[in-house]
Design an enzyme around this catalytic site. Structure first.
Site, PDB file in Angstrom:
ATOM      1  N   GLU A  49      52.017  94.849  -2.654  1.00 26.26           N
ATOM      2  CA  GLU A  49      52.136  96.249  -3.039  1.00 26.26           C
ATOM      3  C   GLU A  49      51.299  97.165  -2.150  1.00 26.26           C
ATOM      4  O   GLU A  49      51.657  98.328  -1.939  1.00 26.26           O
ATOM      5  CB  GLU A  49      51.737  96.422  -4.500  1.00 26.26           C
ATOM      6  CG  GLU A  49      51.987  97.804  -5.076  1.00 26.26           C
ATOM      7  CD  GLU A  49      53.462  98.192  -5.108  1.00 26.26           C
ATOM      8  OE1 GLU A  49      53.741  99.410  -5.126  1.00 26.26           O
ATOM      9  OE2 GLU A  49      54.332  97.293  -5.102  1.00 26.26           O
TER      10      GLU A  49
ATOM     11  N   HIS B  59      50.868  96.906   1.115  1.00 27.15           N
ATOM     12  CA  HIS B  59      51.685  97.218   2.290  1.00 27.15           C
ATOM     13  C   HIS B  59      52.797  98.207   1.938  1.00 27.15           C
ATOM     14  O   HIS B  59      53.086  99.137   2.696  1.00 27.15           O
ATOM     15  CB  HIS B  59      52.322  95.949   2.859  1.00 27.15           C
ATOM     16  CG  HIS B  59      51.346  94.930   3.349  1.00 27.15           C
ATOM     17  ND1 HIS B  59      51.076  93.782   2.641  1.00 27.15           N
ATOM     18  CD2 HIS B  59      50.584  94.872   4.466  1.00 27.15           C
ATOM     19  CE1 HIS B  59      50.193  93.059   3.311  1.00 27.15           C
ATOM     20  NE2 HIS B  59      49.869  93.701   4.413  1.00 27.15           N
TER      21      HIS B  59
ATOM     22  N   GLY C  58      45.808 100.641   5.986  1.00 24.41           N
ATOM     23  CA  GLY C  58      45.098 100.627   4.721  1.00 24.41           C
ATOM     24  C   GLY C  58      43.606 100.817   4.913  1.00 24.41           C
ATOM     25  O   GLY C  58      43.008 100.281   5.852  1.00 24.41           O
TER      26      GLY C  58
ATOM     27  N   LYS D 192      41.420  99.506   3.099  1.00 24.36           N
ATOM     28  CA  LYS D 192      40.696  98.280   2.749  1.00 24.36           C
ATOM     29  C   LYS D 192      40.032  97.685   3.986  1.00 24.36           C
ATOM     30  O   LYS D 192      38.905  97.195   3.915  1.00 24.36           O
ATOM     31  CB  LYS D 192      41.629  97.246   2.115  1.00 24.36           C
ATOM     32  CG  LYS D 192      40.877  95.980   1.668  1.00 24.36           C
ATOM     33  CD  LYS D 192      41.819  94.957   1.067  1.00 24.36           C
ATOM     34  CE  LYS D 192      42.522  94.176   2.146  1.00 24.36           C
ATOM     35  NZ  LYS D 192      41.603  93.234   2.852  1.00 24.36           N
ATOM     36  N   ASP D 193      40.720  97.720   5.110  1.00 21.66           N
ATOM     37  CA  ASP D 193      40.147  97.272   6.382  1.00 21.66           C
ATOM     38  C   ASP D 193      39.537  98.482   7.086  1.00 21.66           C
ATOM     39  O   ASP D 193      40.039  98.940   8.125  1.00 21.66           O
ATOM     40  CB  ASP D 193      41.222  96.610   7.245  1.00 21.66           C
ATOM     41  CG  ASP D 193      41.760  95.339   6.614  1.00 21.66           C
ATOM     42  OD1 ASP D 193      40.956  94.443   6.329  1.00 21.66           O
ATOM     43  OD2 ASP D 193      42.980  95.259   6.391  1.00 21.66           O
TER      44      ASP D 193
END
EC number: 6.3.2.1
Length: 286
Positions: free
Chosen positions: A35, A37, A147, A149-150
């Site tokens: 989800e 991506h 994202g 997150k990275d």
């Protein structure tokens, strides 16, 4: 939706998408889509006329003891998900297409790539910068989506685009999208599937402990002991080790000993059951 693995066909197809002045957004992935991506794809679709998604498990960003061979590959399933989201084109090159015999070039982004994950994974961000630069030159997108997150990866890519004077995409068109999380707060990741049920349950302490640390820092607690308490909480919950827990400047990722009047992030990498999890969150109100 087209799925293409030849560079000449990619360029022809992207040129066709641009006929009539249509804009193109790129969403680079390594597949094993979830989800998180798909959220990137939806953000891209909301800003561009056409979305190109790339699927390429990039060997140059994996270290010798990392999970390249084990990394999940599910091209048919991934393409079905992307087609359902209205993606116009999937660029799925082979390793030989991306790194033909005699390939001898590499991009290294100093400074922002050297600490945090860069310290634990030497060469990783050289591989990331090189493959993303190639993807940018291959697709020539008007914008690209990654994202948050990275976070370090996003910072590296932005510095690379700025320093190399890229225009497609321009650094201002490299967009970060907020981390998508599971119901218990764990950041979505393709590597979460490696966790056993027991380790998956224990992993949920990571975002909770981070939020507690952020609240303490924002209320004036000293940074160093707060981060030490965060690490101790993770180890007590069942994590095997903590690679880092750092408060850093959001742009250049230099460690901070206290909050300043500029954006900051709390970044953590920790291992549980042999799986390395990363996460980051904004700190402060700037």
């Amino acid at each position: 939706m087209q799925t293409i693995d030849r560079l000449d066909m990619l360029r022809t197809s992207v040129a066709a998408l641009r006929q009539g002045g249509g804009t193109v957004a790129l969403v680079p992935t390594m597949g094993a889509l979830h989800e998180g991506h798909l959220t990137l794809v939806r953000e891209a679709a909301g800003r561009a006329d056409h979305v190109v998604a790339s699927i390429f498990v990039n060997p140059t960003q994996f270290g010798p003891n990392e999970d390249l061979d084990a990394y999940p590959r599910q091209l048919a399933e991934d393409c079905a998900m992307l087609e359902a989201e209205g993606v116009a084109l999937v660029w799925a090159p082979t390793v030989e297409q991306m790194y033909p015999e005699g390939f001898a070039s590499s991009i290294s982004v100093s400074g922002v790539s050297e600490g945090l994950c860069g310290a634990d994974r030497p060469g990783h961000f050289d591989g990331v910068a090189t493959v993303v630069c190639k993807l940018f030159h291959q697709v020539l997108p008007d914008m690209a989506f990654f994202g948050e997150k990275d976070w370090q990866q996003l910072a590296v890519i932005r510095v690379m685009a700025r320093d190399l004077d890229l225009t497609r995409p321009h650094v201002a068109a490299i967009r970060g999208v907020a981390t998508v999380r599971e119901e218990d707060g764990l950041a979505m990741s393709s590597r979460n599937r490696y966790l056993s049920p027991e380790h998956r349950q224990a992993a949920a302490i990571l975002p909770r402990a981070m939020k507690e640390a952020i609240g303490a820092i924002e209320n004036g607690a000293a940074v160093a002991p707060t981060l030490a308490s965060l690490e101790a909480a993770l180890l007590q919950a069942g994590f095997d080790s903590v690679d880092y827990a750092t408060l850093a400047d959001a742009a250049n990722l230099q460690p901070l000993e206290r909050l300043a009047m500029r954006p900051a992030r709390l970044l953590v990498a920790a291992r549980i059951g042999g799986t390395r999890l990363i996460d980051n969150m904004a700190v402060g109100k700037v």
